[in-house]
Design a protein around this motif. Structure first.
Motif, PDB file in Angstrom:
ATOM      1  N   ILE A 131      28.041 104.226   7.961  1.00 25.84           N
ATOM      2  CA  ILE A 131      28.561 103.988   6.617  1.00 25.84           C
ATOM      3  C   ILE A 131      27.803 102.897   5.878  1.00 25.84           C
ATOM      4  N   GLY A 132      27.062 102.040   6.593  1.00 27.56           N
ATOM      5  CA  GLY A 132      26.308 100.979   5.932  1.00 27.56           C
ATOM      6  C   GLY A 132      26.551  99.592   6.472  1.00 27.56           C
ATOM      7  N   LYS A 133      27.204  99.475   7.616  1.00 23.02           N
ATOM      8  CA  LYS A 133      27.530  98.144   8.150  1.00 23.02           C
ATOM      9  C   LYS A 133      26.255  97.402   8.566  1.00 23.02           C
ATOM     10  N   SER A 134      25.393  98.074   9.309  1.00 21.09           N
ATOM     11  CA  SER A 134      24.143  97.429   9.724  1.00 21.09           C
ATOM     12  C   SER A 134      23.258  97.137   8.531  1.00 21.09           C
ATOM     13  N   THR A 135      23.264  98.036   7.546  1.00 18.75           N
ATOM     14  CA  THR A 135      22.489  97.793   6.329  1.00 18.75           C
ATOM     15  C   THR A 135      22.956  96.514   5.646  1.00 18.75           C
ATOM     16  N   LEU A 136      24.276  96.302   5.615  1.00 19.46           N
ATOM     17  CA  LEU A 136      24.818  95.089   5.002  1.00 19.46           C
ATOM     18  C   LEU A 136      24.322  93.841   5.722  1.00 19.46           C
ATOM     19  N   THR A 137      24.336  93.853   7.058  1.00 21.28           N
ATOM     20  CA  THR A 137      23.880  92.674   7.802  1.00 21.28           C
ATOM     21  C   THR A 137      22.393  92.432   7.575  1.00 21.28           C
ATOM     22  N   ARG A 138      21.614  93.488   7.462  1.00 21.02           N
ATOM     23  CA  ARG A 138      20.168  93.314   7.237  1.00 21.02           C
ATOM     24  C   ARG A 138      19.891  92.769   5.841  1.00 21.02           C
ATOM     25  N   LEU A 139      20.695  93.187   4.865  1.00 21.46           N
ATOM     26  CA  LEU A 139      20.552  92.627   3.521  1.00 21.46           C
ATOM     27  C   LEU A 139      20.849  91.132   3.521  1.00 21.46           C
ATOM     28  N   VAL A 140      21.935  90.754   4.179  1.00 19.89           N
ATOM     29  CA  VAL A 140      22.306  89.338   4.240  1.00 19.89           C
ATOM     30  C   VAL A 140      21.257  88.542   5.011  1.00 19.89           C
ATOM     31  N   ALA A 141      20.698  89.157   6.072  1.00 14.19           N
ATOM     32  CA  ALA A 141      19.684  88.466   6.874  1.00 14.19           C
ATOM     33  C   ALA A 141      18.361  88.327   6.143  1.00 14.19           C
ATOM     34  N   GLY A 142      18.172  89.076   5.049  1.00  8.59           N
ATOM     35  CA  GLY A 142      16.922  88.992   4.311  1.00  8.59           C
ATOM     36  C   GLY A 142      15.814  89.840   4.866  1.00  8.59           C
ATOM     37  N   THR A 143      16.124  90.736   5.814  1.00  2.75           N
ATOM     38  CA  THR A 143      15.104  91.621   6.382  1.00  2.75           C
ATOM     39  C   THR A 143      15.046  92.959   5.670  1.00  2.75           C
ATOM     40  N   LEU A 144      15.943  93.165   4.726  1.00  2.00           N
ATOM     41  CA  LEU A 144      15.952  94.383   3.930  1.00  2.00           C
ATOM     42  C   LEU A 144      16.153  93.976   2.476  1.00  2.00           C
ATOM     43  N   ALA A 145      15.266  94.415   1.608  1.00  5.52           N
ATOM     44  CA  ALA A 145      15.349  94.038   0.200  1.00  5.52           C
ATOM     45  C   ALA A 145      16.211  95.042  -0.553  1.00  5.52           C
ATOM     46  N   PRO A 146      17.136  94.580  -1.382  1.00  8.52           N
ATOM     47  CA  PRO A 146      17.972  95.517  -2.134  1.00  8.52           C
ATOM     48  C   PRO A 146      17.170  96.208  -3.234  1.00  8.52           C
ATOM     49  N   SER A 147      17.645  97.402  -3.619  1.00  6.16           N
ATOM     50  CA  SER A 147      17.022  98.093  -4.754  1.00  6.16           C
ATOM     51  C   SER A 147      17.377  97.404  -6.061  1.00  6.16           C
TER      52      SER A 147
END
Length: 649
Positions: A449-465
């Motif tokens: 659903i996006g839980k890991s995506t949320l943690t990666r966004l907060v960690a700064g390893t994934l840039a938001p669109s």
């Protein structure tokens, strides 16, 4: 890059002489530091020269001085000499292999270090998203190819030089005319073989490049599979894959063609000398060559010289060209990647804590909350605004931890949207979230659903669109890894433990940690049984010998020791039993700072100050009891965790 451009680039880098020039300084330094090993290897090989010389001499003298002279005893004695020379080859080979390890193992270790340094340097220089998928091929397949090829090349070169020296000295001692007959066909076959070396190296280089390009395309396409389907770009990726397969097949066919030419050279060098010697027997007899000398010459050819030459040509043709190409790819100049499939990730590494990157697109999340801590009410929309509680506001009970660090949120997401492609359904859509300093937030929702995506966004390893992600008031997107490491620690499901001592693993994020702090962390996380089993904090750790749960405990203890104020646990306790999980989460919650946990058990959600439920269409945030009343999905998940339907309270 077009195929024409790629071909031009390939031609520019296919020159084997250029690779030799690039690698020669490295080779000289490597061999100069191991002169002792080379000397011992040469001494063992001198015995092989004597062995080759004695075998032919024993046969020749057994015939001329023994059997043809009517002295059977003397003939048998010379044959015994030849037999002893053959048997003495066993300890010689054993000594050679013992010294060979002094060359091959340092080479492999050095190549691994160089490949790792290059890959890490490339990733660090490239920032988030800078990954080198060809590094996998270099660290595994290519390093082992280099090691095995180098070992084979050293063995065969050494064997040919010293065996050929003994055989040629033996032919000269039997009769100089034998060299006149044997050397020309040998030289012809060897020359034909040498002509194939450069084009064979070029073909080998193209084959390796095609293999890397195909592997890189497959890895990227696999990572982007769901996004390719959503964007309708699957057929284009499939066509590109077919082109790469065709290129790899063409490179393999060219390589096979040159291998056929090399086989012909082997035939010339391996059979013409024997045929020439047979045809020259009348001429040799007329020049005084005895029957024993002729038989000795055949022995030198069949038993020593031709096998050594055949092995040399095979090794130089296969192992030599492979070694040249692979070494140039590992330690030579870096080449740009030639294949780009649709890339679903914008994330790089995890800064201080390595973890596997998410490689799949998750269903869209329409909205998520940005609640005030402790706020109740109905369902929270994406645009809900909430402030950090001030001194006069009612703040949630955070277990005695400070929650009034001015008015700066520990974690704040402002209208964050994330999608893995222009046409792809967003995974997160206009997400607003605010987490107070010292708060313990549990994130729950169905798988994918996006839980890991949320943690990666907060960690700064994934840039938001779109939108903005802040940790401790600072935007994390594009921030250098060292600064991210000071802000947060991300502990993934697959815990990272490296070979070294246990204390090295625990202090990886805080090298100056005191022994008292380490003892407190080990005690808080319940790591003492593992410490005692391994033999203390200074004991070596072999990751393969630890269970998944033990590796997770080590990673959690490392996070506890870290000075970062924010801990992100992405199902980091999934391999622990419920009691160990409860102890770990409670210890991390007592640690000064903020804790965000992706929960996979009801108990994790109940322990948290607030629960964030992601369900793909709406999002609900509040205490466990509040969310249980307001979220049908959370009631369903609670019923699943408890093994039956959950009741509203």
């Amino acid at each position: 890059m077009t195929r024409r451009a790629a071909s031009a680039d390939t031609r520019e880098t296919d020159d084997g002489s250029g690779a030799v020039r690039r690698l020669a300084p490295h080779a000289r330094r490597f061999l100069a530091r191991r002169s002792g090993v080379l000397v011992r290897l040469a001494l063992w090989s001198l015995a092989e020269t004597g062995q080759a010389f004695l075998v032919g001499q024993g046969v020749a003298r057994a015939v001329d001085q023994g059997f043809l002279a009517g002295d059977t005893r003397r003939g048998l004695l010379w044959l015994t000499v030849a037999l002893v020379a053959v048997l003495l080859g066993a300890p010689v080979i054993r000594g050679v292999f013992a010294e060979l390890a002094g060359l091959t193992e340092p080479l492999r270790d050095g190549l691994v270090r160089h490949a790792v340094d290059r890959s890490l340097g490339s990733a660090a220089a490239g920032g988030p998203g800078g990954t080198d998928r060809a590094a996998v091929s270099r660290l595994t397949n290519q390093v082992e190819i280099a090691r095995d090829s180098f070992a084979g090349l050293v063995l065969t070169l050494r064997s040919f030089v010293f065996t050929a020296a003994g055989a040629l000295l033996g032919l000269l001692s039997l009769h100089p005319s034998l060299l006149v007959v044997v050397l020309p066909p040998l030289s012809l076959g060897l020359g034909l073989f040498l002509v194939t070396l450069r084009p064979m190296a070029a073909a080998q280089r193209r084959a390796l490049a095609a293999d890397e390009a195909l592997g890189d395309h497959a890895a990227r396409s696999r990572a982007a599979l769901r996004d390719l389907t959503a964007c309708g770009t699957g057929p284009a990726a499939a066509r590109r894959g077919a082109e790469l397969i065709e290129d790899a097949a063409a490179a393999a066919r060219v390589l096979a063609g040159w291998a056929a030419v090399r086989t012909a050279a082997l035939g010339v060098a391996g059979h013409l000398p024997v045929l020439a010697l047979l045809l020259a027997v009348p001429w040799l007899r007329g020049r005084g060559v005895t029957a024993g000398a002729l038989l000795g010459a055949f022995t030198y050819l069949v038993q020593s010289l031709l096998p050594a030459l055949h092995t040399l040509m095979t090794a130089l043709g296969a192992a030599g060209s492979r070694l040249l190409v692979v070494l140039d790819r590992i330690i030579g100049p870096e080449r740009p990647e030639r294949t780009r499939a649709a890339e679903p990730e914008r994330a790089g590494g995890l800064g201080s804590v390595p973890a596997p990157a998410a490689t799949r697109t998750e269903p869209a999340l329409a909205a998520a909350p940005r609640p005030a801590p402790g706020a109740g009410g109905g369902a929270v929309t994406a645009r809900a605004t909430a402030a950090i509680p001030g001194p006069g506001d009612d703040a949630p009970d955070l277990g005695g931890r400070p929650a009034d660090r001015a008015r700066t949120a520990a974690v704040e997401l402002r209208s964050v949207t994330l999608s893995y492609g222009v046409r792809a359904e967003p995974v997160l859509d206009s997400l607003d979230l605010c987490v107070a300093p010292g708060e313990h937030l549990a994130v729950v929702g169905p798988s994918g659903i996006g839980k890991s995506t949320l943690t990666r966004l907060v960690a700064g390893t994934l840039a938001p669109s779109g939108g903005e992600v802040r940790v401790d008031g600072r935007e994390v997107t594009g921030r250098p890894p060292a600064e991210l490491a000071a802000l947060r620690v991300l502990v993934p499901q697959e815990a990272y433990v490296f070979s070294g001592t246990l204390i090295d693993n625990l202090t990886y994020l805080r090298p100056g940690a005191s022994r008292a702090d380490l003892d407190a962390a080990v005690d808080a996380l319940g790591l003492w049984p593992l410490v005692e089993r391994l033999g203390g904090l200074d004991a070596p750790v072999r990751p393969a010998e630890l269970s998944h749960g033990e590796r997770q405990l080590v990673a959690l203890t490392r996070a506890w020791v870290s000075p970062a104020p924010l801990l992100l646990l992405d199902e980091a306790t999934c391999h622990l039993d419920p009691a160990a999980e409860a102890r770990a989460e409670e210890a991390l919650a007592r640690r000064p700072g903020t804790l965000l946990v992706v929960a996979h058990r009801l108990s994790s959600a109940v322990r948290a100050d607030r629960v964030l439920v992601l369900d793909g269409t709406d999002a609900v945030c509040g205490t466990h009891d509040e969310v249980l009343d307001r979220s049908p999905l959370y009631r369903d998940l609670t019923g699943h965790w408890q093994g039956g339907p959950a009741r509203r309270r």
